[in-house]
Design a protein around this motif. Structure first.
Motif, PDB file in Angstrom:
ATOM      1  N   TRP A 223       0.835  -1.205   0.000  1.00  0.00           N
ATOM      2  CA  TRP A 223       0.000   0.000   0.000  1.00  0.00           C
ATOM      3  C   TRP A 223       0.868   1.252   0.000  1.00  0.00           C
ATOM      4  CZ3 TRP A 223      -0.983   4.532   2.416  1.00  0.00           C
ATOM      5  CH2 TRP A 223      -2.201   5.159   2.102  1.00  0.00           C
ATOM      6  N   TRP A 224       1.888   1.263   0.839  1.00  0.00           N
ATOM      7  CA  TRP A 224       2.750   2.450   0.914  1.00  0.00           C
ATOM      8  C   TRP A 224       3.516   2.659  -0.385  1.00  0.00           C
ATOM      9  CZ3 TRP A 224       1.810   6.152   4.032  1.00  0.00           C
ATOM     10  CH2 TRP A 224       1.269   5.902   5.294  1.00  0.00           C
ATOM     11  N   LEU A 225       3.933   1.569  -1.026  1.00  0.00           N
ATOM     12  CA  LEU A 225       4.633   1.699  -2.304  1.00  0.00           C
ATOM     13  C   LEU A 225       3.707   2.294  -3.352  1.00  0.00           C
ATOM     14  CD1 LEU A 225       7.028   1.204  -4.174  1.00  0.00           C
ATOM     15  CD2 LEU A 225       6.198  -1.135  -4.531  1.00  0.00           C
ATOM     16  N   ARG A 226       2.481   1.788  -3.434  1.00  0.00           N
ATOM     17  CA  ARG A 226       1.533   2.318  -4.411  1.00  0.00           C
ATOM     18  C   ARG A 226       1.141   3.748  -4.095  1.00  0.00           C
ATOM     19  NH1 ARG A 226      -2.938   0.253  -3.798  1.00  0.00           N
ATOM     20  NH2 ARG A 226      -2.529  -1.078  -2.003  1.00  0.00           N
TER      21      ARG A 226
ATOM     22  N   ILE B 101       3.929   5.860  -5.371  1.00  0.00           N
ATOM     23  CA  ILE B 101       3.871   5.987  -6.829  1.00  0.00           C
ATOM     24  C   ILE B 101       2.747   6.937  -7.234  1.00  0.00           C
ATOM     25  CG2 ILE B 101       3.348   4.742  -8.970  1.00  0.00           C
ATOM     26  CD1 ILE B 101       4.702   2.289  -7.712  1.00  0.00           C
ATOM     27  N   THR B 102       1.570   6.774  -6.614  1.00  0.00           N
ATOM     28  CA  THR B 102       0.427   7.643  -6.921  1.00  0.00           C
ATOM     29  C   THR B 102       0.752   9.095  -6.616  1.00  0.00           C
ATOM     30  OG1 THR B 102      -1.170   5.871  -6.503  1.00  0.00           O
ATOM     31  CG2 THR B 102      -1.985   8.139  -6.365  1.00  0.00           C
ATOM     32  N   ALA B 103       1.314   9.338  -5.424  1.00  0.00           N
ATOM     33  CA  ALA B 103       1.659  10.712  -5.041  1.00  0.00           C
ATOM     34  C   ALA B 103       2.702  11.295  -5.981  1.00  0.00           C
ATOM     35  CB  ALA B 103       2.163  10.732  -3.596  1.00  0.00           C
TER      36      ALA B 103
ATOM     37  N   MET C  17       2.393  15.431 -12.459  1.00  0.00           N
ATOM     38  CA  MET C  17       1.366  15.984 -13.324  1.00  0.00           C
ATOM     39  C   MET C  17       0.979  17.396 -12.912  1.00  0.00           C
ATOM     40  SD  MET C  17      -1.107  12.655 -13.958  1.00  0.00           S
ATOM     41  CE  MET C  17      -2.113  13.526 -15.166  1.00  0.00           C
ATOM     42  N   SER C  18       1.084  17.690 -11.601  1.00  0.00           N
ATOM     43  CA  SER C  18       0.714  19.033 -11.134  1.00  0.00           C
ATOM     44  C   SER C  18       1.665  20.094 -11.649  1.00  0.00           C
ATOM     45  CB  SER C  18       0.671  19.056  -9.607  1.00  0.00           C
ATOM     46  OG  SER C  18       1.981  18.934  -9.065  1.00  0.00           O
ATOM     47  N   THR C  19       2.871  19.675 -12.080  1.00  0.00           N
ATOM     48  CA  THR C  19       3.809  20.646 -12.653  1.00  0.00           C
ATOM     49  C   THR C  19       3.484  20.960 -14.108  1.00  0.00           C
ATOM     50  OG1 THR C  19       5.393  18.946 -13.370  1.00  0.00           O
ATOM     51  CG2 THR C  19       5.610  19.780 -11.106  1.00  0.00           C
ATOM     52  N   ARG C  20       2.598  20.177 -14.703  1.00  0.00           N
ATOM     53  CA  ARG C  20       2.248  20.347 -16.114  1.00  0.00           C
ATOM     54  C   ARG C  20       0.773  20.656 -16.347  1.00  0.00           C
ATOM     55  NH1 ARG C  20       6.644  17.728 -15.455  1.00  0.00           N
ATOM     56  NH2 ARG C  20       8.228  17.551 -17.087  1.00  0.00           N
TER      57      ARG C  20
ATOM     58  N   LEU D 132      -4.833  -2.521 -13.120  1.00  0.00           N
ATOM     59  CA  LEU D 132      -3.494  -2.924 -12.706  1.00  0.00           C
ATOM     60  C   LEU D 132      -3.216  -2.473 -11.269  1.00  0.00           C
ATOM     61  CD1 LEU D 132      -1.421  -2.148 -15.925  1.00  0.00           C
ATOM     62  CD2 LEU D 132      -2.404  -4.321 -15.183  1.00  0.00           C
ATOM     63  N   PRO D 133      -2.493  -3.299 -10.491  1.00  0.00           N
ATOM     64  CA  PRO D 133      -2.216  -2.975  -9.074  1.00  0.00           C
ATOM     65  C   PRO D 133      -1.075  -1.985  -8.906  1.00  0.00           C
ATOM     66  CG  PRO D 133      -1.240  -5.085  -9.620  1.00  0.00           C
ATOM     67  CD  PRO D 133      -1.994  -4.638 -10.854  1.00  0.00           C
ATOM     68  N   ILE D 134      -1.196  -0.813  -9.535  1.00  0.00           N
ATOM     69  CA  ILE D 134      -0.109   0.164  -9.488  1.00  0.00           C
ATOM     70  C   ILE D 134      -0.601   1.514  -8.972  1.00  0.00           C
ATOM     71  CG2 ILE D 134       1.299  -0.884 -11.300  1.00  0.00           C
ATOM     72  CD1 ILE D 134      -0.030   0.969 -13.305  1.00  0.00           C
ATOM     73  N   SER D 135      -1.805   1.546  -8.444  1.00  0.00           N
ATOM     74  CA  SER D 135      -2.339   2.828  -7.997  1.00  0.00           C
ATOM     75  C   SER D 135      -3.162   2.635  -6.740  1.00  0.00           C
ATOM     76  CB  SER D 135      -3.213   3.457  -9.096  1.00  0.00           C
ATOM     77  OG  SER D 135      -4.363   2.652  -9.324  1.00  0.00           O
ATOM     78  N   VAL D 136      -3.494   3.744  -6.114  1.00  0.00           N
ATOM     79  CA  VAL D 136      -4.390   3.736  -4.963  1.00  0.00           C
ATOM     80  C   VAL D 136      -5.765   4.170  -5.449  1.00  0.00           C
ATOM     81  CG1 VAL D 136      -4.903   4.742  -2.712  1.00  0.00           C
ATOM     82  CG2 VAL D 136      -2.543   4.219  -3.327  1.00  0.00           C
ATOM     83  N   SER D 137      -6.692   3.237  -5.461  1.00  0.00           N
ATOM     84  CA  SER D 137      -8.089   3.508  -5.848  1.00  0.00           C
ATOM     85  C   SER D 137      -8.224   4.067  -7.257  1.00  0.00           C
ATOM     86  CB  SER D 137      -8.735   4.474  -4.846  1.00  0.00           C
ATOM     87  OG  SER D 137      -8.717   3.919  -3.543  1.00  0.00           O
TER      88      SER D 137
END
Length: 317
Positions: free
Chosen positions: A9-12, A15-17, A23-26, A254-259
């Motif tokens: 969970w913390w790894l994902r 990655i999400t954060a 993306m917030s920089t663009r 895919l299991p690479i994100s939070v929700s």
């Protein structure tokens, strides 16, 4: 086990954060937030209605698989388990987290872990195959220079190979694994699962029925994205959603994100650039897709809160 889940969970979350920060920089996140808030309420209500329908269809297709496997569980109990596990899965690895919770919950009811896991695996695989089929339809529908037969052939080939790997996995595994390794713990579990999945080869009618409903689910989800786009004022043709949303929906599994936040949103933004959608608007659309999907899991929260309390052990005086 719990430590591994927490670490995952913390790894994902990291990655999400990280993806959202990049993306917030663009992207003007304030403008994207304003776009989310300004979505047409009528279109939003229509999408929430479609989300409710697709949840009912998803429950029904799983019930069909349970009946084919002669798993003894009432339809109402299966629906309750599906909705509750979908809610719990919101906090586990996207896509597979809810599946794992559903398989575990079913195994507690039936004490048939292999069959329970097989029903969920087949359900998920047919969902992925239906996404591939929708992508093939999108290739045929969205081709500015005409239909490229090679693309259609390639898509059909991929779908066919995935079908063989799924339902003939028991034969493929036994051919690929040396005989002396069949007795290993991991190999035994994998072969038992493959055998349980292979059981569905004898239920072609049920598989065709479930596949048809899986296609209905994917059409509903693509329509949801299209209607949300209309609610944001986008003029992207439906044929283009038919082409690109299967990939976007696959990223959500895919299991690479939070929700579903983070990477899937970035993919959707990237997919909508070729048709001139501003990143701000496409990010707002991707956010609404994730939020309306999470809204569909809220009935599971209600059922989870109303679950019977576990008995408290007492000692005699």
């Amino acid at each position: 086990m719990l430590r591994r889940l927490a670490g995952s969970w913390w790894l994902r979350a990291a990655i999400t954060a990280g993806i959202l920060a990049w993306m917030s920089t663009r992207i003007d996140m304030r403008a994207a937030g304003a776009a989310v808030a300004s979505v047409s309420r009528g279109h939003l209500a229509a999408v929430l209605g479609l989300v409710a329908i697709d949840r009912m269809v998803m429950i029904w297709r799983w019930v069909l698989l349970l009946r084919a496997a002669n798993i003894p569980i009432a339809t109402g109990d299966a629906a309750r388990l599906f909705l509750t596990s979908s809610f719990v899965g919101s906090f586990l690895p996207a896509g597979v987290g809810g599946d794992a919770a559903r398989a575990w919950g079913l195994s507690q009811v039936t004490a048939r872990l292999g069959d329970a896991l097989a029903s969920v695996v087949v359900d998920r695989m047919l969902g992925i195959l239906s996404l591939a089929a929708m992508g093939a339809a999108g290739l045929a529908a969205w081709t500015p220079d005409g239909v490229d037969p090679l693309r259609i052939v390639a898509a059909v080939t991929v779908v066919g190979a995935a079908c063989v790997a799924t339902f003939w996995g028991d034969i493929l595994l036994r051919a690929a694994l040396p005989a002396h390794r069949h007795s290993g713990a991991a190999a035994r579990r994998l072969l038992r699962l493959a055998d349980a999945v292979a059981h569905y080869r004898g239920h072609r009618g049920a598989l065709v029925h479930v596949m048809a409903w899986s296609l209905v689910v994917q059409v509903l989800r693509i329509v949801q994205a299209y209607v949300l786009g209309l609610g944001l004022g986008l003029t992207v043709p439906f044929a283009y959603y038919l082409l690109v949303m299967p990939l976007g929906l696959l990223m959500l599994l895919l299991p690479i994100s939070v929700s579903g936040f983070g990477v899937p949103q970035g993919i959707i933004v990237w997919l909508l650039r070729p048709v001139g959608v501003p990143d701000t608007a496409s990010f707002a659309l991707s956010t609404l897709i994730v939020l309306t999907g999470l809204a569909g899991n809220l009935p599971g929260l209600v059922l989870w809160l109303r679950r019977p309390a576990a008995p408290v052990a007492t000692t005699e005086p």
